[in-house]
Design a protein around this motif. Structure first.
Motif, PDB file in Angstrom:
ATOM      1  N   THR A  39       0.806  -1.220   0.000  1.00  0.00           N
ATOM      2  CA  THR A  39       0.000   0.000   0.000  1.00  0.00           C
ATOM      3  C   THR A  39       0.840   1.272   0.000  1.00  0.00           C
ATOM      4  OG1 THR A  39      -0.144  -0.046   2.412  1.00  0.00           O
ATOM      5  CG2 THR A  39      -1.931  -1.097   1.168  1.00  0.00           C
ATOM      6  N   TRP A  40       2.138   1.201   0.384  1.00  0.00           N
ATOM      7  CA  TRP A  40       2.947   2.402   0.441  1.00  0.00           C
ATOM      8  C   TRP A  40       3.389   2.809  -0.950  1.00  0.00           C
ATOM      9  CZ3 TRP A  40       7.865   3.858  -1.017  1.00  0.00           C
ATOM     10  CH2 TRP A  40       8.284   5.107  -0.548  1.00  0.00           C
ATOM     11  N   THR A  41       3.230   4.060  -1.252  1.00  0.00           N
ATOM     12  CA  THR A  41       3.772   4.621  -2.490  1.00  0.00           C
ATOM     13  C   THR A  41       4.460   5.934  -2.141  1.00  0.00           C
ATOM     14  OG1 THR A  41       1.685   5.742  -2.983  1.00  0.00           O
ATOM     15  CG2 THR A  41       2.032   3.574  -3.983  1.00  0.00           C
ATOM     16  N   PRO A  42       5.540   6.257  -2.821  1.00  0.00           N
ATOM     17  CA  PRO A  42       6.223   7.526  -2.542  1.00  0.00           C
ATOM     18  C   PRO A  42       5.316   8.696  -2.904  1.00  0.00           C
ATOM     19  CG  PRO A  42       7.247   6.368  -4.391  1.00  0.00           C
ATOM     20  CD  PRO A  42       6.187   5.481  -3.860  1.00  0.00           C
ATOM     21  N   THR A  43       5.389   9.769  -2.103  1.00  0.00           N
ATOM     22  CA  THR A  43       4.568  10.942  -2.382  1.00  0.00           C
ATOM     23  C   THR A  43       5.339  12.036  -3.100  1.00  0.00           C
ATOM     24  OG1 THR A  43       5.010  11.797  -0.173  1.00  0.00           O
ATOM     25  CG2 THR A  43       3.005  10.502  -0.456  1.00  0.00           C
ATOM     26  N   THR A  44       6.663  12.054  -2.943  1.00  0.00           N
ATOM     27  CA  THR A  44       7.480  13.041  -3.656  1.00  0.00           C
ATOM     28  C   THR A  44       8.731  12.361  -4.192  1.00  0.00           C
ATOM     29  OG1 THR A  44       8.933  13.720  -1.830  1.00  0.00           O
ATOM     30  CG2 THR A  44       6.764  14.797  -1.962  1.00  0.00           C
ATOM     31  N   MET A  45       9.421  13.048  -5.056  1.00  0.00           N
ATOM     32  CA  MET A  45      10.672  12.550  -5.601  1.00  0.00           C
ATOM     33  C   MET A  45      11.670  12.257  -4.474  1.00  0.00           C
ATOM     34  SD  MET A  45      12.595  11.738  -8.090  1.00  0.00           S
ATOM     35  CE  MET A  45      12.397  12.483  -9.679  1.00  0.00           C
ATOM     36  N   HIS A  46      11.604  13.036  -3.390  1.00  0.00           N
ATOM     37  CA  HIS A  46      12.538  12.877  -2.281  1.00  0.00           C
ATOM     38  C   HIS A  46      12.260  11.607  -1.470  1.00  0.00           C
ATOM     39  CE1 HIS A  46      14.338  16.757  -3.090  1.00  0.00           C
ATOM     40  NE2 HIS A  46      13.116  17.205  -3.270  1.00  0.00           N
ATOM     41  N   ASP A  47      11.117  10.962  -1.683  1.00  0.00           N
ATOM     42  CA  ASP A  47      10.819   9.675  -1.046  1.00  0.00           C
ATOM     43  C   ASP A  47      11.433   8.515  -1.821  1.00  0.00           C
ATOM     44  OD1 ASP A  47       9.297  10.871   0.935  1.00  0.00           O
ATOM     45  OD2 ASP A  47       7.425  10.627  -0.167  1.00  0.00           O
ATOM     46  N   GLU A  48      11.941   8.769  -2.981  1.00  0.00           N
ATOM     47  CA  GLU A  48      12.538   7.736  -3.838  1.00  0.00           C
ATOM     48  C   GLU A  48      14.052   7.913  -3.803  1.00  0.00           C
ATOM     49  OE1 GLU A  48      10.655   8.372  -7.630  1.00  0.00           O
ATOM     50  OE2 GLU A  48       8.805   7.422  -6.967  1.00  0.00           O
ATOM     51  N   TYR A  49      14.681   7.276  -2.824  1.00  0.00           N
ATOM     52  CA  TYR A  49      16.096   7.505  -2.550  1.00  0.00           C
ATOM     53  C   TYR A  49      17.021   6.915  -3.594  1.00  0.00           C
ATOM     54  CZ  TYR A  49      13.701   8.278   1.785  1.00  0.00           C
ATOM     55  OH  TYR A  49      12.821   8.718   2.722  1.00  0.00           O
ATOM     56  N   MET A  96      15.779  19.478  -7.802  1.00  0.00           N
ATOM     57  CA  MET A  96      15.516  20.583  -6.887  1.00  0.00           C
ATOM     58  C   MET A  96      14.245  21.344  -7.231  1.00  0.00           C
ATOM     59  SD  MET A  96      17.979  20.023  -4.928  1.00  0.00           S
ATOM     60  CE  MET A  96      17.686  21.402  -3.837  1.00  0.00           C
ATOM     61  N   ASP A  97      13.624  21.054  -8.367  1.00  0.00           N
ATOM     62  CA  ASP A  97      12.406  21.736  -8.798  1.00  0.00           C
ATOM     63  C   ASP A  97      11.241  21.302  -7.911  1.00  0.00           C
ATOM     64  OD1 ASP A  97      10.153  22.734 -10.036  1.00  0.00           O
ATOM     65  OD2 ASP A  97      10.755  22.107 -12.047  1.00  0.00           O
ATOM     66  N   GLU A  98      10.744  22.209  -7.062  1.00  0.00           N
ATOM     67  CA  GLU A  98       9.682  21.853  -6.120  1.00  0.00           C
ATOM     68  C   GLU A  98       8.345  21.612  -6.799  1.00  0.00           C
ATOM     69  OE1 GLU A  98       9.466  24.516  -2.825  1.00  0.00           O
ATOM     70  OE2 GLU A  98      11.638  24.475  -2.513  1.00  0.00           O
ATOM     71  N   THR A  99       8.099  22.230  -7.940  1.00  0.00           N
ATOM     72  CA  THR A  99       6.797  22.064  -8.597  1.00  0.00           C
ATOM     73  C   THR A  99       6.721  20.806  -9.448  1.00  0.00           C
ATOM     74  OG1 THR A  99       7.518  23.447 -10.450  1.00  0.00           O
ATOM     75  CG2 THR A  99       6.336  24.531  -8.637  1.00  0.00           C
ATOM     76  N   ASN A 100       7.843  20.399 -10.039  1.00  0.00           N
ATOM     77  CA  ASN A 100       7.840  19.221 -10.896  1.00  0.00           C
ATOM     78  C   ASN A 100       9.203  18.528 -10.814  1.00  0.00           C
ATOM     79  OD1 ASN A 100       6.956  17.352 -12.759  1.00  0.00           O
ATOM     80  ND2 ASN A 100       7.554  18.593 -14.512  1.00  0.00           N
ATOM     81  N   PRO A 101       9.513  17.925  -9.651  1.00  0.00           N
ATOM     82  CA  PRO A 101      10.852  17.349  -9.488  1.00  0.00           C
ATOM     83  C   PRO A 101      11.073  16.130 -10.365  1.00  0.00           C
ATOM     84  CG  PRO A 101       9.483  16.789  -7.616  1.00  0.00           C
ATOM     85  CD  PRO A 101       8.695  17.742  -8.473  1.00  0.00           C
ATOM     86  N   GLY A 102      12.294  16.001 -10.816  1.00  0.00           N
ATOM     87  CA  GLY A 102      12.710  14.835 -11.590  1.00  0.00           C
ATOM     88  C   GLY A 102      14.083  14.413 -11.126  1.00  0.00           C
ATOM     89  N   PRO A 103      14.562  13.261 -11.571  1.00  0.00           N
ATOM     90  CA  PRO A 103      15.886  12.815 -11.123  1.00  0.00           C
ATOM     91  C   PRO A 103      16.997  13.681 -11.705  1.00  0.00           C
ATOM     92  CG  PRO A 103      15.021  11.318 -12.783  1.00  0.00           C
ATOM     93  CD  PRO A 103      13.932  12.309 -12.478  1.00  0.00           C
ATOM     94  N   CYS A 104      18.150  13.652 -11.048  1.00  0.00           N
ATOM     95  CA  CYS A 104      19.325  14.336 -11.587  1.00  0.00           C
ATOM     96  C   CYS A 104      19.667  13.733 -12.945  1.00  0.00           C
ATOM     97  CB  CYS A 104      20.524  14.169 -10.662  1.00  0.00           C
ATOM     98  SG  CYS A 104      20.378  14.973  -9.072  1.00  0.00           S
TER      99      CYS A 104
END
Length: 123
Positions: A39-49, A96-104
């Motif tokens: 049931t757990w899913t990441p909510t932001t890009m920062h939850d996907e380490y 670092m884009d808070e509105t639409n974050p993506g990976p480096c």
């Protein structure tokens, strides 16, 4: 949190034969594991380490990061190598884009790759 961090601290001290280990504030502790009911899913890009990132870019006051592996790739899970890149090899502006974050964006191959192994510490 205190109970988990105290148990982790005691375990790391035991495994590495340390008299004492000091965590500084803030201390970020996470466990990557599938939950039983999925049931757990990441909510932001920062939850996907597992995405390429630079800790100092995520949190400006991080000067050092430490990582302790408590399990071993191939025995306990698949994948999970830790890659280190030259600072010229990463463009982390999307992360670092808070509105639409993506990976480096990774421009080159890693300069070092480390396979997870229980008891291995990376600082």
């Amino acid at each position: 949190y205190r109970k988990v961090s105290d148990k982790l601290k005691a375990h790391v001290e035991h495994v590495f034969g340390l008299d004492s280990l000091y965590f500084t504030a803030p201390t970020f502790i996470t466990r990557e594991a599938a939950d039983i009911d999925n049931t757990w899913t990441p909510t932001t890009m920062h939850d996907e380490y597992w995405h390429p990132h630079v800790d100092k870019n995520n949190t400006a006051h991080y000067d050092y990061s430490g990582l302790v592996y408590l399990s071993t790739a191939g025995d306990d899970f698949e994948g999970g190598d830790l890659h280190f890149y030259s600072h010229h090899s990463l463009d982390c502006s999307p992360f670092m884009d808070e509105t639409n974050p993506g990976p480096c964006i990774v421009k080159d191959s890693p300069i070092v790759s480390i396979e997870p192994r229980a008891g291995r510490a990376i600082v």
